[in-house]
Write an enzyme that holds these catalytic residues in place. Structure first.
Site, mmCIF file in Angstrom:
data_model
loop_
_atom_site.group_PDB
_atom_site.id
_atom_site.type_symbol
_atom_site.label_atom_id
_atom_site.label_comp_id
_atom_site.label_asym_id
_atom_site.label_seq_id
_atom_site.Cartn_x
_atom_site.Cartn_y
_atom_site.Cartn_z
ATOM 1 N N GLN A 79 14.526 63.997 13.993
ATOM 2 C CA GLN A 79 15.924 64.380 14.224
ATOM 3 C C GLN A 79 16.842 63.175 14.058
ATOM 4 O O GLN A 79 18.052 63.325 14.006
ATOM 5 C CB GLN A 79 16.108 64.904 15.652
ATOM 6 C CG GLN A 79 15.468 66.237 15.944
ATOM 7 C CD GLN A 79 15.537 66.574 17.432
ATOM 8 O OE1 GLN A 79 14.523 66.530 18.116
ATOM 9 N NE2 GLN A 79 16.711 66.899 17.951
ATOM 10 N N GLU B 125 13.829 63.747 18.701
ATOM 11 C CA GLU B 125 15.082 62.981 18.775
ATOM 12 C C GLU B 125 14.756 61.492 18.704
ATOM 13 O O GLU B 125 15.388 60.756 17.976
ATOM 14 C CB GLU B 125 15.869 63.301 20.044
ATOM 15 C CG GLU B 125 17.175 62.496 20.121
ATOM 16 C CD GLU B 125 18.140 62.928 21.214
ATOM 17 O OE1 GLU B 125 18.067 64.081 21.680
ATOM 18 O OE2 GLU B 125 18.987 62.100 21.613
ATOM 19 N N ARG C 8 22.801 63.718 32.045
ATOM 20 C CA ARG C 8 23.194 65.113 31.809
ATOM 21 C C ARG C 8 22.848 65.986 33.020
ATOM 22 O O ARG C 8 23.563 66.925 33.337
ATOM 23 C CB ARG C 8 22.584 65.662 30.523
ATOM 24 C CG ARG C 8 23.283 66.915 30.025
ATOM 25 C CD ARG C 8 22.873 67.312 28.620
ATOM 26 N NE ARG C 8 23.704 66.741 27.581
ATOM 27 C CZ ARG C 8 24.901 67.207 27.210
ATOM 28 N NH1 ARG C 8 25.417 68.272 27.803
ATOM 29 N NH2 ARG C 8 25.586 66.619 26.264
ATOM 30 N N ARG D 261 15.685 70.516 24.504
ATOM 31 C CA ARG D 261 16.759 71.524 24.582
ATOM 32 C C ARG D 261 17.331 71.662 26.007
ATOM 33 O O ARG D 261 16.662 72.175 26.897
ATOM 34 C CB ARG D 261 16.214 72.861 24.116
ATOM 35 C CG ARG D 261 17.256 73.837 23.634
ATOM 36 C CD ARG D 261 16.562 75.046 23.047
ATOM 37 N NE ARG D 261 17.473 75.869 22.251
ATOM 38 C CZ ARG D 261 17.067 76.870 21.497
ATOM 39 N NH1 ARG D 261 15.798 77.178 21.417
ATOM 40 N NH2 ARG D 261 17.937 77.568 20.808
ATOM 41 N N PHE E 98 18.331 68.976 27.770
ATOM 42 C CA PHE E 98 18.444 67.537 28.024
ATOM 43 C C PHE E 98 18.793 67.218 29.482
ATOM 44 O O PHE E 98 19.760 66.531 29.766
ATOM 45 C CB PHE E 98 19.523 66.977 27.081
ATOM 46 C CG PHE E 98 19.403 65.519 26.721
ATOM 47 C CD1 PHE E 98 18.430 65.067 25.856
ATOM 48 C CD2 PHE E 98 20.313 64.588 27.226
ATOM 49 C CE1 PHE E 98 18.363 63.723 25.497
ATOM 50 C CE2 PHE E 98 20.253 63.234 26.875
ATOM 51 C CZ PHE E 98 19.276 62.810 25.996
ATOM 52 N N THR F 211 26.714 62.551 25.789
ATOM 53 C CA THR F 211 27.380 61.976 26.966
ATOM 54 C C THR F 211 27.717 60.509 26.734
ATOM 55 O O THR F 211 28.572 59.956 27.402
ATOM 56 C CB THR F 211 26.505 62.133 28.220
ATOM 57 O OG1 THR F 211 25.247 61.519 27.972
ATOM 58 C CG2 THR F 211 26.291 63.599 28.543
ATOM 59 N N ALA G 96 22.050 67.323 21.024
ATOM 60 C CA ALA G 96 23.153 67.619 21.938
ATOM 61 C C ALA G 96 23.996 68.802 21.448
ATOM 62 O O ALA G 96 25.183 68.897 21.770
ATOM 63 C CB ALA G 96 24.022 66.372 22.163
ATOM 64 N N GLU H 100 21.893 74.518 22.573
ATOM 65 C CA GLU H 100 21.266 74.388 23.886
ATOM 66 C C GLU H 100 21.720 75.387 24.957
ATOM 67 O O GLU H 100 20.906 75.814 25.770
ATOM 68 C CB GLU H 100 21.471 72.961 24.401
ATOM 69 C CG GLU H 100 20.725 71.956 23.554
ATOM 70 C CD GLU H 100 21.101 70.526 23.897
ATOM 71 O OE1 GLU H 100 22.251 70.132 23.616
ATOM 72 O OE2 GLU H 100 20.265 69.820 24.456
#
Ligand code: LUZ
Ligand code: MOS
Length: 753
Positions: free
Chosen positions: A191, A226, A304, A336, A338, A434, A503, A706
């Site tokens: 990713q 990721e 998160r 998914r 996070f 974030t 995200a 997500e």
């Protein structure tokens, strides 16, 4: 607009990493993982393995020319163990051979010995021992200490969620070959192509421009790629660079499951305070996140969790603290949601406990406390264009949930061995990385002489159909037929310095970057059309491949305009750049405006429980979802369905289990149950909440990846309600997953006829 990959997928022609034709002389690698979860390597004897016919070389930490370091956020993770091992499966060596079978054989011939040290697997124990990956972090609003005395009811409890295996269909892998001057071409199932490029450069001590990463598509990722796609690409790159040979490393399922991190298990405490009229006045929570043996993405994931501590509710006094605990398990990673799903579960558990103790339906407490326009989230962002209540009300009305609740009550009164349960699940998810700096993207758009268009971005296609959406964006921007547009592979030499596709921002960030490039090109094309028509660019419009002048159709087509522009020596290529405006966050005060917008929605989940066997069906999931103005409703619906199935799996079926020595017991599909066609809802209805959609969403079409995962959490609480309808006295901890085995035990715990 159909998913542009649909035909390729159905006919098996879509290209994944393993479909890339192998160059002559390609070598194959497998990874030796640590046999113990915590210890010192006392012996590594490769002699027998190296003399096995077909084995080419075995690499360890000492062969790394650059830094033996792959940590993305903290420099705390070696590519290969250097003396010590911190989790079972931690890469120790790479065996390279003429074929994979030989490499696997040779792996068995390696004599590795360890001095075993005590393994810690429980996050609370790790915290007691002071084993933290980062200092704890606290988000606070209002005045929690003085709020409790104003509460009429206070309840305290604990809520635990297990981890979750990503189970992307395509396992982790990379294929690397040397180019001239020992530059590297890297195909990676990642990713984050830039993370792969940067980390390979660091491992090999090379500048980034010598490493080219190319990605066609992934067979699923869900966050698992990721940053955990990086090590395998680094290993293949190390071997390819050192041996000057193409090297392929693709993990088989067992290696993938044991060596890679998963969703973080959390163990959490909560305290909730309400007034007599069921307003939640105060909420305090402490998350013990099982981070595994290295930092990986645990810090932003905890971030998160803290952001989503109150789900869709506005609570005036909040304190949420997170400990990222270091354990001897594979480093847990993005998945998914996070960190948000874990936090939302705790919030919903607190509400469920209050509802059960006060003997009211949880939905009354939920509805009373939904966030409203201009309320301020506990992290300082003002809530704008809030759709929490709107989606709630529409769900109640459209699906007649009031009547459904009554029907279920009646059903439960008249049935002894089958019970039904209903739960309402409101969702609120903040869109943006974030970390503000990550919210940027670029694109490269070429218009070729024949009027066809090639679009490159940093977005990774992983089955979510981001390429289809980006294609729609370009086709709409130019007002040309979608067939004129092609989405190119994602490649670091065409689009550099990409954020991972994560995200839920892939379509927003990259789509805006595409729009930006298209706008630039359109400006040039309008100038050139104005020249053709001896007019002004303001009077030119392009509609359905026709050039309009002062709102009148001309005989100039898109193709003619492109041809003319080329001959006029106008650049038909543009780079687009996008950085989300408005967002900011101050880490010292833990306040700011971190999200471009929020996605809202509400689901009602109905389950039917067989109280003799503990088996259950998810009967119905009925959703009102805030898509904004969806650019592709069918693709978005696919994301809703997949997210819900995955959420249901996490909390009801998938039991990720490590023993106390850090050995993964659920290491195959015979011991780890994932949702199948029988586990998904018999009925899944989803209606859009018709909203305009925010400007910061691509063409007002809200991020979709997500948020729907969170609807699945409702299945847990619906099941809980069904159990309690059978056995109101049961002592049922907030402990997920609620597997059929646990359900059965709960049904008959302290059971009184
Ligand atoms: N990845 C990340 C994410 O690096 N930052 C985030 O905020 C995020 N959120 C969701 C999923 N992946
Ligand atoms: Mo993700 S959890 O958006 O990689």
């Amino acid at each position: 607009m159909k998913n542009i990959d649909a035909t390729g997928h159905v006919t098996g022609k879509s290209v994944y990493l393993d479909d890339i034709p192998e160059q002559k002389g390609t070598l194959h690698a497998v990874v030796l993982g640590s046999a113990v979860a915590h210890g010192r390597i006392t012996k590594l004897d490769f002699s027998e393995a190296l003399s096995y016919p077909g084995v080419v070389q075995i690499f360890t930490a000492k062969d790394i020319p650059g830094e033996n370091q792959i940590g993305g956020i903290l420099d705390d993770e070696p590519l290969f163990a250097d003396g010590n091992v911190h989790y079972r499966g931690q890469p120790v060596a790479l065996i390279v051979a003429q074929d994979e079978f030989t490499a696997r054989k040779a792996r068995k011939l390696i004599k590795a010995e360890y001095e075993e040290l005590t393994a810690v697997t429980d996050p609370r124990k790790a915290k007691e021992k002071g084993l933290l990956l980062f200092p704890p972090r606290t988000f606070q609003s209002g005045d929690i200490d003085n709020a409790w005395e104003k509460c009429d009811y206070i309840f305290e409890g604990r809520a635990d969620t297990a981890g979750q295996e990503h189970l992307y269909i395509e396992t982790q892998g990379a294929y690397v070959y040397p180019l001239e001057n020992s530059n590297l071409m890297v195909h990676s199932s990642t990713q984050g192509p830039t993370a792969v490029q940067k980390t390979i450069a660091q491992i090999l001590g090379l500048p980034m421009h010598r490493v080219e990463v190319n990605v066609t598509r992934l067979g699923g990722a869900f966050g698992g790629k990721e940053d955990q796609a990086t090590p395998w690409a680094c290993m293949a790159a190390l071997a390819a660079y050192k041996l000057h040979k193409p090297v392929k490393l693709v993990l088989n399922r067992e290696d993938d499951i044991t060596m890679t991190g998963k969703r973080h298990p959390y163990s959490s405490d909560f305290k909730i305070g309400l007034t007599k009229d069921l307003k939640i006045l105060a909420f305090e929570t402490v998350y013990y996140q099982n981070g595994g043996a290295a930092a990986d993405l645990s810090a932003p994931i905890m971030g998160r969790s803290l952001f989503h501590a109150t789900n869709s509710y506005h609570i005036p006094h909040v304190k949420a603290t997170g400990y990222s605990c270091k354990t001897n398990l594979p480093p847990f990673t993005a998945f998914r949601g996070f960190g948000a799903p874990q936090a939302v579960f705790v919030m919903e558990a607190a509400i469920a406990m209050a509802a059960e103790k006060l003997n009211v339906p949880a939905s009354i407490i939920q509805e009373k406390n939904l966030i409203k326009e201009n309320d301020v989230f506990h992290y300082g962002q003002k809530a704008e264009r809030v759709n929490a209540r709107k989606s709630w009300q529409k769900m109640m009305k459209e699906y007649r949930i009031g009547e459904l609740a009554k029907e279920i009550d009646d059903f439960n009164k008249t049935h002894n061995t089958v019970k039904k349960g209903l739960a309402v699940m409101p969702v609120c998810f903040g869109i943006s990385f974030t970390k503000t700096s990550m919210n940027q993207a670029r694109s490269l758009v070429h218009i070729y002489q024949d009027g066809s268009v090639g679009v490159s971005t940093g977005a990774i296609e992983m089955g979510q159909a981001v390429n289809t959406k980006l294609l729609q964006v370009a086709a709409q921007a130019f007002s040309i037929h979608p067939e004129r547009v092609k989405l190119e592979t994602t490649n670091t030499t065409r689009v550099a310095n990409t954020s991972p596709t994560a995200a839920s921002t892939g379509a927003d960030l990259n789509g805006k970057a595409v729009l930006n490039a298209c706008d630039d090109l359109l400006k040039r094309l309008k100038q050139s059309a104005a020249k053709m028509l001896d007019s002004k660019p303001e009077d030119i419009e392009i509609k359905d491949e026709k050039i309009y002048h002062a709102n009148t159709e001309t005989d100039i087509t898109w193709e003619k305009l492109i041809e003319f522009s080329f001959l006029e020596r106008i650049s038909l290529s543009a780079v687009g750049h996008y950085a989300t405006p408005v967002i900011h966050f101050d880490r010292t005060r833990e306040k700011g405006h971190p999200f471009a917008y929020h996605v809202y929605g509400t689901a009602a989940v109905t389950v039917r429980l067989d109280c003799l066997r503990g088996a259950y069906d998810i009967e119905k999931v009925q959703v009102i979802h805030d898509f904004g103005n969806s650019i592709n409703p069918e693709i978005d619906l696919g994301q809703i369905e997949g997210g819900i199935a995955q959420g249901i799996g996490w909390l009801t079926l998938e039991e990720l289990k490590f023993d106390e020595k850090g050995v993964l017991l659920s290491n195959s599909l015979s011991t780890y149950k994932v949702p199948d066609i029988y586990a998904v809802p018999e009925t899944l209805q989803c209606k859009p909440l018709e909203t305009e959609g925010p400007e910061l969403a691509i063409l007002h079409s809200k991020a979709i990846g997500e948020p729907p995962f969170l609807y699945g959490i409702g299945a847990y609480f619906a099941l809980r309600n069904a159990i309690r309808a059978f056995n109101p006295k049961t002592d049922l901890q907030f402990e997920a997953p609620l597997t059929p085995e646990k359900v059965l035990m709960a049904l008959y715990r302290d059971f009184q006829t």
